[in-house]
Design a protein around this motif. Structure first.
Motif, PDB file in Angstrom:
ATOM      1  N   ALA A  72       0.816  -1.165   0.085  1.00  0.00           N
ATOM      2  CA  ALA A  72       0.026  -0.014  -0.050  1.00  0.00           C
ATOM      3  C   ALA A  72       0.833   1.305   0.123  1.00  0.00           C
ATOM      4  CB  ALA A  72      -0.993  -0.018   1.124  1.00  0.00           C
ATOM      5  N   ILE A  73       1.866   1.485   0.797  1.00  0.00           N
ATOM      6  CA  ILE A  73       3.059   2.455   0.726  1.00  0.00           C
ATOM      7  C   ILE A  73       3.511   2.564  -0.905  1.00  0.00           C
ATOM      8  CG2 ILE A  73       5.158   2.939   1.330  1.00  0.00           C
ATOM      9  CD1 ILE A  73       4.764   1.839   4.117  1.00  0.00           C
ATOM     10  N   LEU A  74       3.871   1.569  -1.260  1.00  0.00           N
ATOM     11  CA  LEU A  74       4.460   1.709  -2.776  1.00  0.00           C
ATOM     12  C   LEU A  74       3.037   2.355  -3.689  1.00  0.00           C
ATOM     13  CD1 LEU A  74       6.132  -1.574  -3.403  1.00  0.00           C
ATOM     14  CD2 LEU A  74       7.160   0.566  -2.798  1.00  0.00           C
ATOM     15  N   ALA A  75       1.875   1.806  -3.527  1.00  0.00           N
ATOM     16  CA  ALA A  75       0.864   2.164  -4.352  1.00  0.00           C
ATOM     17  C   ALA A  75       0.498   3.754  -3.899  1.00  0.00           C
ATOM     18  CB  ALA A  75      -0.457   1.344  -3.815  1.00  0.00           C
TER      19      ALA A  75
ATOM     20  N   LEU B 254       2.979   5.849  -3.245  1.00  0.00           N
ATOM     21  CA  LEU B 254       4.374   6.398  -3.516  1.00  0.00           C
ATOM     22  C   LEU B 254       4.174   6.690  -5.300  1.00  0.00           C
ATOM     23  CD1 LEU B 254       7.116   5.190  -1.476  1.00  0.00           C
ATOM     24  CD2 LEU B 254       5.941   7.620  -1.460  1.00  0.00           C
ATOM     25  N   SER B 255       3.335   5.549  -5.922  1.00  0.00           N
ATOM     26  CA  SER B 255       3.029   5.648  -7.312  1.00  0.00           C
ATOM     27  C   SER B 255       2.372   6.813  -7.726  1.00  0.00           C
ATOM     28  CB  SER B 255       2.284   4.541  -7.697  1.00  0.00           C
ATOM     29  OG  SER B 255       0.910   4.520  -7.462  1.00  0.00           O
ATOM     30  N   ALA B 256       1.783   7.621  -6.690  1.00  0.00           N
ATOM     31  CA  ALA B 256       0.949   8.656  -7.025  1.00  0.00           C
ATOM     32  C   ALA B 256       1.801   9.891  -6.827  1.00  0.00           C
ATOM     33  CB  ALA B 256      -0.169   8.878  -6.181  1.00  0.00           C
ATOM     34  N   GLY B 257       2.934   9.778  -6.398  1.00  0.00           N
ATOM     35  CA  GLY B 257       3.944  10.904  -6.269  1.00  0.00           C
ATOM     36  C   GLY B 257       4.780  10.840  -4.772  1.00  0.00           C
TER      37      GLY B 257
ATOM     38  N   MET C 284      -8.859   7.388  -4.203  1.00  0.00           N
ATOM     39  CA  MET C 284      -7.495   7.889  -3.925  1.00  0.00           C
ATOM     40  C   MET C 284      -6.361   6.658  -4.738  1.00  0.00           C
ATOM     41  SD  MET C 284      -7.500  10.724  -2.254  1.00  0.00           S
ATOM     42  CE  MET C 284      -6.078  10.911  -1.330  1.00  0.00           C
ATOM     43  N   TYR C 285      -5.973   5.784  -3.806  1.00  0.00           N
ATOM     44  CA  TYR C 285      -5.179   4.562  -4.348  1.00  0.00           C
ATOM     45  C   TYR C 285      -5.790   3.597  -3.555  1.00  0.00           C
ATOM     46  CZ  TYR C 285      -2.796   6.553  -0.285  1.00  0.00           C
ATOM     47  OH  TYR C 285      -2.579   6.876   1.245  1.00  0.00           O
ATOM     48  N   PRO C 286      -5.419   2.038  -4.183  1.00  0.00           N
ATOM     49  CA  PRO C 286      -5.818   1.141  -3.447  1.00  0.00           C
ATOM     50  C   PRO C 286      -5.202   0.720  -2.128  1.00  0.00           C
ATOM     51  CG  PRO C 286      -4.460   0.447  -5.455  1.00  0.00           C
ATOM     52  CD  PRO C 286      -4.493   2.219  -5.375  1.00  0.00           C
ATOM     53  N   VAL C 287      -5.581   1.118  -1.112  1.00  0.00           N
ATOM     54  CA  VAL C 287      -4.998   0.790   0.208  1.00  0.00           C
ATOM     55  C   VAL C 287      -5.822  -0.165   0.993  1.00  0.00           C
ATOM     56  CG1 VAL C 287      -4.219   1.745   2.376  1.00  0.00           C
ATOM     57  CG2 VAL C 287      -3.988   3.022   0.602  1.00  0.00           C
ATOM     58  N   THR C 288      -5.401  -1.269   1.434  1.00  0.00           N
ATOM     59  CA  THR C 288      -6.186  -2.255   2.210  1.00  0.00           C
ATOM     60  C   THR C 288      -5.343  -2.637   3.436  1.00  0.00           C
ATOM     61  OG1 THR C 288      -6.864  -3.176   0.049  1.00  0.00           O
ATOM     62  CG2 THR C 288      -7.771  -4.203   1.943  1.00  0.00           C
ATOM     63  N   PRO C 289      -5.118  -1.761   4.200  1.00  0.00           N
ATOM     64  CA  PRO C 289      -4.585  -2.004   5.325  1.00  0.00           C
ATOM     65  C   PRO C 289      -4.980  -3.214   6.217  1.00  0.00           C
ATOM     66  CG  PRO C 289      -4.928   0.125   5.387  1.00  0.00           C
ATOM     67  CD  PRO C 289      -5.850  -0.449   4.415  1.00  0.00           C
ATOM     68  N   GLN C 290      -3.946  -3.947   6.707  1.00  0.00           N
ATOM     69  CA  GLN C 290      -4.396  -5.249   7.421  1.00  0.00           C
ATOM     70  C   GLN C 290      -4.669  -4.915   8.831  1.00  0.00           C
ATOM     71  OE1 GLN C 290      -1.763  -8.355   7.457  1.00  0.00           O
ATOM     72  NE2 GLN C 290      -3.070  -9.945   6.705  1.00  0.00           N
ATOM     73  N   GLY C 291      -6.025  -4.950   9.339  1.00  0.00           N
ATOM     74  CA  GLY C 291      -6.108  -4.466  10.617  1.00  0.00           C
ATOM     75  C   GLY C 291      -5.947  -5.861  11.478  1.00  0.00           C
ATOM     76  N   PRO C 292      -5.691  -5.589  12.863  1.00  0.00           N
ATOM     77  CA  PRO C 292      -5.479  -6.607  13.755  1.00  0.00           C
ATOM     78  C   PRO C 292      -6.155  -7.571  13.734  1.00  0.00           C
ATOM     79  CG  PRO C 292      -6.169  -4.430  14.736  1.00  0.00           C
ATOM     80  CD  PRO C 292      -6.254  -4.457  13.612  1.00  0.00           C
ATOM     81  N   THR C 293      -7.698  -7.572  13.531  1.00  0.00           N
ATOM     82  CA  THR C 293      -8.645  -8.583  13.591  1.00  0.00           C
ATOM     83  C   THR C 293      -8.356  -9.533  12.320  1.00  0.00           C
ATOM     84  OG1 THR C 293     -10.125  -7.168  12.612  1.00  0.00           O
ATOM     85  CG2 THR C 293     -10.159  -7.229  15.040  1.00  0.00           C
ATOM     86  N   GLN C 294      -7.756  -9.094  11.342  1.00  0.00           N
ATOM     87  CA  GLN C 294      -7.860  -9.821   9.934  1.00  0.00           C
ATOM     88  C   GLN C 294      -7.062 -11.435  10.063  1.00  0.00           C
ATOM     89  OE1 GLN C 294      -7.386  -7.321   6.733  1.00  0.00           O
ATOM     90  NE2 GLN C 294      -6.936  -8.972   5.294  1.00  0.00           N
ATOM     91  N   PRO C 295      -7.704 -12.230   9.771  1.00  0.00           N
ATOM     92  CA  PRO C 295      -7.074 -13.664  10.061  1.00  0.00           C
ATOM     93  C   PRO C 295      -6.086 -13.976   9.172  1.00  0.00           C
ATOM     94  CG  PRO C 295      -9.419 -13.954   8.911  1.00  0.00           C
ATOM     95  CD  PRO C 295      -9.066 -12.468   9.044  1.00  0.00           C
ATOM     96  N   GLY C 296      -4.754 -14.183   9.424  1.00  0.00           N
ATOM     97  CA  GLY C 296      -3.575 -14.345   8.586  1.00  0.00           C
ATOM     98  C   GLY C 296      -3.564 -13.725   7.242  1.00  0.00           C
ATOM     99  N   PRO C 297      -2.181 -13.895   6.751  1.00  0.00           N
ATOM    100  CA  PRO C 297      -1.889 -13.048   5.553  1.00  0.00           C
ATOM    101  C   PRO C 297      -2.707 -13.130   4.192  1.00  0.00           C
ATOM    102  CG  PRO C 297      -0.235 -14.783   5.944  1.00  0.00           C
ATOM    103  CD  PRO C 297      -1.432 -14.952   6.967  1.00  0.00           C
ATOM    104  N   ASP C 298      -2.995 -12.184   3.570  1.00  0.00           N
ATOM    105  CA  ASP C 298      -3.666 -12.177   2.322  1.00  0.00           C
ATOM    106  C   ASP C 298      -2.778 -13.204   1.395  1.00  0.00           C
ATOM    107  OD1 ASP C 298      -2.177  -9.811   0.262  1.00  0.00           O
ATOM    108  OD2 ASP C 298      -1.672  -9.976   2.440  1.00  0.00           O
ATOM    109  N   ALA C 299      -3.586 -13.482   0.275  1.00  0.00           N
ATOM    110  CA  ALA C 299      -3.026 -14.537  -0.904  1.00  0.00           C
ATOM    111  C   ALA C 299      -1.726 -14.053  -1.499  1.00  0.00           C
ATOM    112  CB  ALA C 299      -3.822 -14.720  -1.832  1.00  0.00           C
ATOM    113  N   LEU C 300      -1.768 -12.678  -1.826  1.00  0.00           N
ATOM    114  CA  LEU C 300      -0.559 -12.170  -2.409  1.00  0.00           C
ATOM    115  C   LEU C 300       0.669 -12.177  -1.425  1.00  0.00           C
ATOM    116  CD1 LEU C 300      -0.117 -11.212  -5.253  1.00  0.00           C
ATOM    117  CD2 LEU C 300      -0.942  -8.943  -4.769  1.00  0.00           C
ATOM    118  N   SER C 301       0.449 -11.858  -0.263  1.00  0.00           N
ATOM    119  CA  SER C 301       1.430 -12.018   0.822  1.00  0.00           C
ATOM    120  C   SER C 301       2.127 -13.203   0.752  1.00  0.00           C
ATOM    121  CB  SER C 301       1.034 -11.256   2.212  1.00  0.00           C
ATOM    122  OG  SER C 301       0.488 -10.112   2.081  1.00  0.00           O
TER     123      SER C 301
END
Lengths: 128, 128
Positions: free
Chosen positions: A31-34, A36-39, B1-18
């Motif tokens: 998300a940080i990279l995303a 920074l891709s805006a500037g 704005m930009y595609p931010v999906t910060p991972q909250g503390p309640t989210q179970p396990g890492p996302d597929a891309l990670s």
């Protein structure tokens, strides 16, 4: 044969591509990279959309800087972070060698759907 | 704005891309994928080119299987491992959004080299 470069026990530290993949294995860092891709952005600006402390963001930034994905300006008061695309280019080149595999599997899906349509026209006819 | 999906503390396990990036952050695992791109292989065949024990290779394979990059057949005696390209496709799609950045930096390098040639023809002329 195939491009194998197993990492021996004497090799110092991980290779560049492993460092990049490891840096990308976190949704906040992506998300940080995303962002920074805006500037360019300061650390404070980067922290704003996240529910994270400045030290936590700084830790993520350090990982991104070590992998060469982000660089930070040197002006004392205003040290903007900037995206560095070179490691992403390396990722794109690495993954491109597998393109034929996912294209083949998409082709198979396509064939399957076309086959379904060819063998089951009756289902649509019944509606009319 | 930009595609931010910060991972909250309640989210179970890492996302597929990670999970995928994490699996790719190791040269032995990438070499296993390179080997499987040449065709199916058993665990013993996969272990052969590496200076690693079977349990060590099995551990790497488990990481690759969890990320969906490799699947293993179910036939009891002969359980070949096979490359699954879908997660690599996801990586390619993710990194493609940054293409314009590395293309821009290659363009700048190109411009710079052209500028050098334009301002320093004398160097070549002196040779002839």
């Amino acid at each position: 044969m195939y491009p194998v470069t197993p990492q021996g026990p004497t090799q110092p530290g991980p290779d560049a591509l492993s460092v990049t993949f490891s840096a990308l294995a976190d949704p906040t860092r992506r998300a940080i990279l995303a962002r920074l891709s805006a500037g360019e952005a300061t650390v404070t600006e980067l922290a704003a959309p996240f529910d994270l402390t400045l030290p936590a963001i700084s830790k993520h930034l350090k990982v991104l800087q070590r992998s060469g994905l982000v660089e930070q300006g040197r002006r004392a008061q205003w040290r903007p972070c900037r995206l560095r695309p070179e490691p992403l280019h390396d990722v794109a080149e690495w993954v491109a060698q597998y393109r034929r595999f996912w294209e083949a599997s998409l082709d198979r899906l396509d064939d399957y759907l076309r086959e379904l349509q060819a063998t089951q026209p009756a289902a649509d006819d019944r509606q009319t």
